[in-house]
Design an enzyme around this catalytic site. Structure first.
Site, PDB file in Angstrom:
ATOM      1  N   SER A   5     -19.120  51.824 -23.367  1.00 38.83           N
ATOM      2  CA  SER A   5     -19.658  50.471 -23.175  1.00 38.83           C
ATOM      3  C   SER A   5     -20.727  50.185 -24.223  1.00 38.83           C
ATOM      4  O   SER A   5     -21.303  51.085 -24.813  1.00 38.83           O
ATOM      5  CB  SER A   5     -20.236  50.342 -21.767  1.00 38.83           C
ATOM      6  OG  SER A   5     -21.280  51.277 -21.591  1.00 38.83           O
ATOM      7  N   CYS A   6     -20.956  48.907 -24.465  1.00 39.98           N
ATOM      8  CA  CYS A   6     -21.997  48.494 -25.409  1.00 39.98           C
ATOM      9  C   CYS A   6     -23.364  48.853 -24.819  1.00 39.98           C
ATOM     10  O   CYS A   6     -23.516  48.799 -23.603  1.00 39.98           O
ATOM     11  CB  CYS A   6     -21.886  46.996 -25.672  1.00 39.98           C
ATOM     12  SG  CYS A   6     -20.378  46.627 -26.602  1.00 39.98           S
ATOM     13  N   PRO A   7     -24.295  49.301 -25.615  1.00 43.86           N
ATOM     14  CA  PRO A   7     -24.383  49.259 -27.070  1.00 43.86           C
ATOM     15  C   PRO A   7     -23.895  50.527 -27.775  1.00 43.86           C
ATOM     16  O   PRO A   7     -24.124  50.694 -28.963  1.00 43.86           O
ATOM     17  CB  PRO A   7     -25.875  49.074 -27.317  1.00 43.86           C
ATOM     18  CG  PRO A   7     -26.497  49.932 -26.262  1.00 43.86           C
ATOM     19  CD  PRO A   7     -25.584  49.742 -25.046  1.00 43.86           C
ATOM     20  N   CYS A  13     -14.896  47.671 -26.312  1.00 44.23           N
ATOM     21  CA  CYS A  13     -15.956  46.879 -25.689  1.00 44.23           C
ATOM     22  C   CYS A  13     -15.963  45.505 -26.361  1.00 44.23           C
ATOM     23  O   CYS A  13     -16.172  45.419 -27.575  1.00 44.23           O
ATOM     24  CB  CYS A  13     -17.299  47.585 -25.885  1.00 44.23           C
ATOM     25  SG  CYS A  13     -18.705  46.597 -25.403  1.00 44.23           S
TER      26      CYS A  13
END
Length: 75
Positions: free
Chosen positions: A13-15, A40
């Site tokens: 997932s981001c970041p 993502c």
């Protein structure tokens, strides 16, 4: 286009795609090509912005391949 390294970040997932991409680029030699695979959605905008901001070059525009995003970045 000859790819020197591939970074598979599917499922991150981001970041994290931005963080791991920048860390990998720091360890590469100038001129080497990194392929980044991510899924993502925010990475489509964030990865190109951050790598350019840090002085790296996008070899081509990001590619959407279904849910996968492909980035080609020159160290």
């Amino acid at each position: 286009m000859s790819i020197d390294y591939t970074l598979d970040l599917r499922g991150e997932s981001c970041p994290y795609p931005v963080i791991y991409t920048l860390e990998t680029l720091q360890g590469m030699k100038k001129g080497e090509l990194l392929q980044v695979i991510a899924d993502c959605p925010a990475a489509f905008r964030n990865v190109p912005e951050e790598v350019v901001k840090h002085g790296y070059t996008l070899e081509q525009e990001p590619v959407k391949n279904g849910r996968e995003l492909l980035f080609y970045i020159r160290a």
